[in-house]
Design a protein around this motif. Structure first.
Motif, PDB file in Angstrom:
ATOM      1  N   HIS A 171       0.885  -1.069  -0.166  1.00 13.56           N
ATOM      2  CA  HIS A 171       0.067   0.059   0.119  1.00 13.56           C
ATOM      3  C   HIS A 171       0.853   1.374  -0.008  1.00 13.56           C
ATOM      4  CE1 HIS A 171      -3.724  -2.366   1.170  1.00 13.56           C
ATOM      5  NE2 HIS A 171      -2.701  -3.007   1.697  1.00 13.56           N
ATOM      6  N   ASP A 172       0.268   2.236  -0.493  1.00 14.95           N
ATOM      7  CA  ASP A 172       0.924   3.561  -0.396  1.00 14.95           C
ATOM      8  C   ASP A 172       1.068   4.191   1.208  1.00 14.95           C
ATOM      9  OD1 ASP A 172       1.567   3.667  -3.007  1.00 14.95           O
ATOM     10  OD2 ASP A 172      -0.467   4.617  -3.461  1.00 14.95           O
ATOM     11  N   SER A 173       0.012   3.885   1.930  1.00 11.16           N
ATOM     12  CA  SER A 173       0.025   4.256   3.324  1.00 11.16           C
ATOM     13  C   SER A 173       0.688   3.077   4.209  1.00 11.16           C
ATOM     14  CB  SER A 173      -1.358   4.706   3.690  1.00 11.16           C
ATOM     15  OG  SER A 173      -2.026   5.515   2.897  1.00 11.16           O
ATOM     16  N   LYS A 193      -5.595   3.804   5.881  1.00 15.19           N
ATOM     17  CA  LYS A 193      -6.667   4.451   5.521  1.00 15.19           C
ATOM     18  C   LYS A 193      -7.820   3.512   5.589  1.00 15.19           C
ATOM     19  CE  LYS A 193      -4.593   7.557   2.099  1.00 15.19           C
ATOM     20  NZ  LYS A 193      -4.333   8.097   0.765  1.00 15.19           N
ATOM     21  N   GLY A 194      -7.335   2.074   5.288  1.00 15.00           N
ATOM     22  CA  GLY A 194      -8.703   1.064   5.514  1.00 15.00           C
ATOM     23  C   GLY A 194      -9.710   0.880   4.502  1.00 15.00           C
ATOM     24  N   THR A 195      -9.495   1.622   3.174  1.00 19.68           N
ATOM     25  CA  THR A 195     -10.515   1.487   2.320  1.00 19.68           C
ATOM     26  C   THR A 195     -10.338   0.393   1.286  1.00 19.68           C
ATOM     27  OG1 THR A 195      -9.105   3.137   1.078  1.00 19.68           O
ATOM     28  CG2 THR A 195     -10.936   4.139   2.383  1.00 19.68           C
ATOM     29  N   VAL A 196      -9.111  -0.188   1.220  1.00 17.47           N
ATOM     30  CA  VAL A 196      -8.780  -1.052   0.388  1.00 17.47           C
ATOM     31  C   VAL A 196      -8.195  -2.213   0.954  1.00 17.47           C
ATOM     32  CG1 VAL A 196      -7.391  -1.668  -1.944  1.00 17.47           C
ATOM     33  CG2 VAL A 196      -8.610   0.415  -1.675  1.00 17.47           C
ATOM     34  N   ILE A 197      -8.744  -3.605   0.595  1.00 11.72           N
ATOM     35  CA  ILE A 197      -8.133  -4.566   1.085  1.00 11.72           C
ATOM     36  C   ILE A 197      -7.265  -5.406  -0.175  1.00 11.72           C
ATOM     37  CG2 ILE A 197      -8.367  -6.840   2.118  1.00 11.72           C
ATOM     38  CD1 ILE A 197      -9.246  -4.458   3.827  1.00 11.72           C
ATOM     39  N   ARG A 198      -6.095  -5.784   0.096  1.00  9.69           N
ATOM     40  CA  ARG A 198      -5.273  -6.194  -1.217  1.00  9.69           C
ATOM     41  C   ARG A 198      -4.865  -7.808  -0.773  1.00  9.69           C
ATOM     42  NH1 ARG A 198      -2.623  -0.917  -2.426  1.00  9.69           N
ATOM     43  NH2 ARG A 198      -4.093  -0.124  -4.101  1.00  9.69           N
ATOM     44  N   VAL A 199      -4.839  -8.768  -1.677  1.00 10.82           N
ATOM     45  CA  VAL A 199      -4.505 -10.175  -1.496  1.00 10.82           C
ATOM     46  C   VAL A 199      -3.492 -10.615  -2.392  1.00 10.82           C
ATOM     47  CG1 VAL A 199      -5.364 -12.544  -1.602  1.00 10.82           C
ATOM     48  CG2 VAL A 199      -6.803 -10.674  -0.709  1.00 10.82           C
ATOM     49  N   PHE A 200      -2.136 -10.974  -1.795  1.00 15.20           N
ATOM     50  CA  PHE A 200      -1.156 -11.341  -2.598  1.00 15.20           C
ATOM     51  C   PHE A 200      -0.823 -12.797  -2.385  1.00 15.20           C
ATOM     52  CE2 PHE A 200      -0.789  -7.034  -1.238  1.00 15.20           C
ATOM     53  CZ  PHE A 200      -0.261  -6.442  -2.250  1.00 15.20           C
ATOM     54  N   VAL A 215     -15.761   4.020   1.183  1.00 13.12           N
ATOM     55  CA  VAL A 215     -15.018   5.186   0.650  1.00 13.12           C
ATOM     56  C   VAL A 215     -14.531   6.060   1.665  1.00 13.12           C
ATOM     57  CG1 VAL A 215     -16.638   5.198  -1.429  1.00 13.12           C
ATOM     58  CG2 VAL A 215     -17.468   6.242   0.481  1.00 13.12           C
ATOM     59  N   LYS A 216     -14.867   5.900   3.025  1.00 12.03           N
ATOM     60  CA  LYS A 216     -14.456   6.601   4.368  1.00 12.03           C
ATOM     61  C   LYS A 216     -13.079   6.658   4.374  1.00 12.03           C
ATOM     62  CE  LYS A 216     -18.663   6.071   6.857  1.00 12.03           C
ATOM     63  NZ  LYS A 216     -19.262   5.807   8.232  1.00 12.03           N
ATOM     64  N   ARG A 217     -12.248   7.771   4.732  1.00 12.39           N
ATOM     65  CA  ARG A 217     -10.838   7.860   5.139  1.00 12.39           C
ATOM     66  C   ARG A 217     -10.617   7.414   6.353  1.00 12.39           C
ATOM     67  NH1 ARG A 217      -8.687   7.255   0.046  1.00 12.39           N
ATOM     68  NH2 ARG A 217      -9.740   8.442  -1.560  1.00 12.39           N
ATOM     69  N   HIS A 218      -9.457   6.923   6.533  1.00 17.72           N
ATOM     70  CA  HIS A 218      -8.874   6.711   7.827  1.00 17.72           C
ATOM     71  C   HIS A 218      -9.750   5.831   8.920  1.00 17.72           C
ATOM     72  CE1 HIS A 218      -5.455   9.237   7.002  1.00 17.72           C
ATOM     73  NE2 HIS A 218      -6.148  10.245   6.539  1.00 17.72           N
ATOM     74  N   VAL A 219     -10.280   4.958   8.316  1.00 14.36           N
ATOM     75  CA  VAL A 219     -11.154   3.669   9.020  1.00 14.36           C
ATOM     76  C   VAL A 219      -9.974   2.710   9.511  1.00 14.36           C
ATOM     77  CG1 VAL A 219     -12.754   1.974   8.903  1.00 14.36           C
ATOM     78  CG2 VAL A 219     -13.021   4.142   7.360  1.00 14.36           C
ATOM     79  N   SER A 220     -10.283   2.412  10.749  1.00 18.95           N
ATOM     80  CA  SER A 220      -9.711   1.585  11.599  1.00 18.95           C
ATOM     81  C   SER A 220      -9.931   0.204  11.379  1.00 18.95           C
ATOM     82  CB  SER A 220      -9.621   2.079  13.084  1.00 18.95           C
ATOM     83  OG  SER A 220      -8.838   1.083  13.879  1.00 18.95           O
ATOM     84  N   ILE A 221      -8.988  -0.591  10.795  1.00 18.76           N
ATOM     85  CA  ILE A 221      -9.371  -1.858  10.591  1.00 18.76           C
ATOM     86  C   ILE A 221      -9.145  -2.695  11.871  1.00 18.76           C
ATOM     87  CG2 ILE A 221      -8.648  -3.977   9.608  1.00 18.76           C
ATOM     88  CD1 ILE A 221      -9.748  -1.948   7.643  1.00 18.76           C
TER      89      ILE A 221
END
Length: 467
Positions: A171-173, A193-200, A215-221
């Motif tokens: 992620h960038d953040s 930021k918590g808006t995107v989940i990535r799987v590798f 779409v909310k910013r800075h959501v705590s996972i």
């Protein structure tokens, strides 16, 4: 009314049906037998507990208390015994276990132990500050942890062989959550930021999926976990919605093949370029070898040492949630997993309010999940088997255990470390009582006629001889 309790599913146990609760009065262990039944199998009337990590369904629990945040206590809870304890240079932030490794994470370092005898195998020092102790350990002993405070860069480390495997920018953040799938093939990540989940793909670092949580910013996972079959990822946050994302098996296959194709194309390009150059310039074999060697060496370094997320760009779509849970109240922390209860897939949400919520899940069609049962875990439950960890107040033993990474430390009264006082050095070996208890705690119950554990979940482990 909050109970100041923290929940942790022992996610490598069979179908995630083991749960621990830590609080200011100690820790408690639960077993989920069915939708309608939760059994409390252990309760410690101890001090303020920060961490209580149980090894699958075994008798071994790693405990860290608020009064001694630098000390790790390894306990055999069925015997009510502390097997040994270890001191570290600073506060222990997280502990991860599997059948061969015990990992202790501090703010700037990680210590890897052989769980069969607690020998220190490796230490990772001078890390980027990791104040939350973020790391994850797979059944295959792959360890992932952040390596940057500026972006979401992480390292995948082979804790079985003490080797660095992959480094990738997820992620960038900065990272806020990461977890391996049960089979160790996939790694899920989320940023602050918590808006995107990535799987590798763990094998080569290729991106398999990108999911849009919101779409909310800075959501705590709050939690990020795979289902046992690795077909779903469940994500909770401080909002009122829990998201379940579906993983396409074909996407995994494509990710595993993608690197091979890229290597073949690059190799052909290098060979073709070298041949053309030789024909045009009359170059020597040495020149061709130099060109080809530089090309493949550069590519190998780029692929195996640092794998950015933009290896494949806009081919990926940001998939929406396959299923959701609408919570009654936002702002609470939930630990969420998917488990099989009575042969049905259920979503288990352990909340800091002291309740365990069980939701239905239709894996064939998704949609909104319905609440079917809630269990109040704030008070003792039926079917309790309590074994208190109680020390001997009159024990004045002051013998110390020498720990490789720190100075010698004094054992707690009444522990097996204290009992070792006065024994010859050769007795403090594989035949010592505490080593015996440690190995015994790691083992699972003897198998009966009907198999209790799935071999896929508990792959055979070669016994380790203590020298």
């Amino acid at each position: 009314m909050f109970t100041n309790e923290m929940f942790c599913f022992h996610s490598h146990s069979r179908s995630s049906r083991s749960l621990s609760v830590v609080s200011r009065t100690g820790y408690r262990l639960f077993s989920l037998a069915s939708v309608d039944r939760v059994d409390e199998i252990f309760c410690s009337h101890d001090e303020d507990t920060k961490i209580a990590e149980r090894l699958f369904s075994s008798s071994l629990v790693a405990v860290v208390t608020a009064s001694e945040p630098n000390k790790l206590k390894v306990c055999h809870f069925k015997k009510g015994a502390e097997i040994c304890n270890y001191g570290y240079p600073s506060e222990i932030l997280s502990v991860k276990l599997n059948r061969s490794r015990l990992v202790v994470c501090l703010v700037d370092s990680i210590y890897i132990h052989n769980i069969r005898d607690m020998r220190l195998l490796h230490s990772i020092k001078n890390m980027a500050p990791n104040p939350s102790g973020l790391c994850t350990l797979s059944l295959l002993s792959h360890l992932a942890y952040p390596v940057s405070t500026e972006c979401g860069e992480l390292q995948i480390f082979d804790a079985a062989n003490q080797l660095r495997r992959l480094k990738l920018k997820a992620h960038d953040s900065p990272l806020s959550a990461l977890n391996f799938s049960y089979n160790g093939v996939l790694l899920a990540t989320a940023s602050e930021k918590g808006t995107v989940i990535r799987v590798f793909c763990v094998k080569n670092g290729q991106r398999v999926h990108e999911f849009r949580r919101g779409v909310k910013r800075h959501v705590s996972i709050g939690s990020l976990n795979f289902s046992t079959c690795a077909s779903f990822v469940v994500v909770s946050s401080n909002t009122e919605t829990v998201h379940i994302f579906r993983i396409d098996p074909k996407a995994i296959e494509q990710a595993e093949r993608r690197q091979s194709i890229a290597l073949d194309v690059a190799a052909n390009a290098c060979n073709s370029s070298s041949s053309d150059e030789d024909e045009l310039k009359g170059g020597t074999d040495a020149a061709a070898a130099t060109a080809g060697g530089w090309g493949m060496g550069f590519l190998a370094k780029a692929v195996t040492s640092y794998l950015p997320t933009n290896v494949v760009t806009d081919v990926f779509t940001q998939d929406r949630a396959y299923a959701t849970i609408q919570l009654a109240e936002a702002g609470l922390r939930y630990e969420c997993v998917m488990a099989k209860l009575e042969k049905e897939t259920r979503l288990l949400l352990a909340c800091e309010d002291g309740f365990l919520y069980i939701y239905s899940f239709e894996d064939s069609k998704g949609g909104e999940c319905k609440l079917i049962r809630a269990h109040d875990l704030r008070t003792p439950l039926h079917g309790i088997t309590e074994v208190d960890i109680v020390g001997n107040e009159n024990d004045e033993n002051t013998n110390s255990l020498n720990v490789n990474m720190t100075k010698s430390m004094l054992p707690a009264p009444g522990t097996y470390a204290g009992v070792l006082k006065g024994r010859p050095a050769d007795r403090m070996s594989a035949d010592s009582d505490w080593c015996h208890d440690l190995r015994e705690a790691v083992e699972y119950p003897v198998k009966v006629t009907v198999p209790i554990y799935d071999e896929m979940q508990f792959p055979p482990v070669t016994p380790i001889t203590v020298e």
